[in-house]
Design a protein around this motif. Structure first.
Motif, PDB file in Angstrom:
ATOM      1  N   GLU A  15      40.827  46.879  34.655  1.00  0.00           N
ATOM      2  CA  GLU A  15      41.818  46.699  33.603  1.00  0.00           C
ATOM      3  C   GLU A  15      41.226  45.890  32.449  1.00  0.00           C
ATOM      4  N   ALA A  72      42.384  38.742  38.332  1.00  0.00           N
ATOM      5  CA  ALA A  72      41.622  39.558  39.277  1.00  0.00           C
ATOM      6  C   ALA A  72      40.164  39.126  39.353  1.00  0.00           C
ATOM      7  N   ASN A 129      39.480  45.048  38.656  1.00  0.00           N
ATOM      8  CA  ASN A 129      40.377  46.188  38.871  1.00  0.00           C
ATOM      9  C   ASN A 129      40.218  47.275  37.818  1.00  0.00           C
TER      10      ASN A 129
END
Length: 378
Positions: A56, A106, A54
């Motif tokens: 992040e 994720a 993602n």
């Protein structure tokens, strides 16, 4: 016959003991250990700026090899809160060196580095377990931590909060621990004394006005237990704010409530300062004495704690006319008196969002939800 039986039994016990000792030697895990955990990476270090699918910055766990030999991670795994084991693969930790395991629920694209498909998270507490095959090597329970700090291990095996030091020796100076309150937030029938504890030799600061003790000008040093009492006779504070400073439509139509009409609780916010001079996680709890949902048709109670400046400060407050209105009024002295004119309270954008702490209490006065968050209050 008796002596023979004893001898046979003795031989059997000795054989079993030998097998157990041999098995212990065979499956004894290599001597590596978790040296540091960063549950919410601020991505300030290039050494740990790994992003997940993602985009992040991922959490990370540092593992150290204290031996004189290189050690393979084959057979080792990590897990969080009793979840599934995440094998660490065949990566090698060199002698007296470190390796970083990146963590994200994720997952990662084309991960050619040690990783685990779980996020650690800074808000809730977590237990990280290192295993070798089916053997548990160590278990570390993390407190609630601020973003960008680490839970580190010293030479004695003790855990403490510090600045992140990925792939290097852990920082010697500590950041303050997360304070622990002796009583849970909620409703109480009688007054009581609240004790606050933190790490040894750490200074604990607290506030009772909603401000963050890590930075507040009104903070006090915790020295003795705090008396949590019935506050029904206390004067109103926020509910005594002049309505005319909030909304022009309220002039001459709103009367301030009597102090007996406002149920009051005590909000305690506390943090601890470590040897580095930095405070750790701020803890917030709301206490009600002789106030319960039974007084309000058994409805749940919601407590929202935020810095009063975020509500009523002329520059930053979102519950007042403020400087936005003053500037408009100076340029448009003949404007209509209604709620559509520019004012602090009808501004939009992230800069007008305020951090707060929300607690939800059920009809029994128990805290079911407590969460740090950002909120737009209107």
């Amino acid at each position: 016959m008796g002596l023979k039986r004893v001898s046979v039994i003795g031989l059997c016990l000795a054989a079993v003991a030998a097998v157990v000792m041999l098995a212990a030697v065979i499956i004894r895990p290599p001597k590596i250990y978790i040296s540091e955990i960063c549950p919410s990476n601020s991505e300030t270090s290039k050494k740990t700026a790994m992003q997940d699918k993602n985009g992040e910055p991922s959490d990370w766990i540092e593992i150290y090899n204290p031996t004189n030999k290189d050690i393979s991670l084959t057979g080792f795994s990590l897990s969080k809160n009793g979840g599934g084991d995440q094998p660490l693969g065949g990566y090698v930790i060199k002698a007296h060196d470190y390796i970083i395991v990146y963590c994200s629920s994720a997952g990662f694209e084309n991960a050619d580095f040690p990783h685990a498909d779980f996020s650690i998270g800074k808000v809730s507490e977590a237990e990280i377990i290192l295993k070798y095959d089916s053997l548990q090597c160590e278990s570390i329970k993390l407190p609630k931590l601020n973003k960008g700090v680490s839970y580190s291990k010293n030479a004695k095996g003790e855990m403490y909060v510090s600045e992140p030091t990925p792939l290097a020796a852990n920082a010697e100076k500590t950041i303050g621990d997360t304070p622990v309150f002796s009583q849970a937030a909620g409703s109480y029938e009688k007054a009581f004394d609240l004790e606050i504890t933190a790490g040894e030799s750490q200074t604990v600061y607290y506030t009772t006005d909603g401000t963050d003790p890590a930075t507040s000008d009104t903070r006090k040093v915790y020295e003795n237990a705090l008396r949590i009492d019935d506050r029904s006779d206390d004067e109103n504070v926020l509910s005594a704010y002049d309505p005319m400073k909030i909304q022009l439509d309220y002039r001459d139509s709103i009367k301030l409530p009597d102090k007996s009409a406002v149920d009051k609780g005590t909000v305690i916010r506390a943090c601890a300062e470590g040897t580095s001079g930095k405070c750790g996680k701020t803890v917030t709890a709301t206490y009600f004495v002789d106030v319960s949902s039974a007084d309000h048709n058994d409805l749940p109670i919601v407590s929202i704690t935020t810095d009063p400046d975020g509500l009523f400060n002329e520059k930053t407050g979102i519950y007042c006319l403020g400087d936005v209105y003053k500037e408009y009024d100076e340029e448009n002295p003949d404007h209509p008196w209604n709620g559509s004119i520019p004012a602090n309270y009808n501004q939009r954008g992230r800069e007008w969002e305020k951090e707060c702490y929300v607690e939800y209490f059920d009809s029994e006065g128990n805290s079911l939800i407590s969460q740090d968050c950002g909120i737009r209050i209107q």
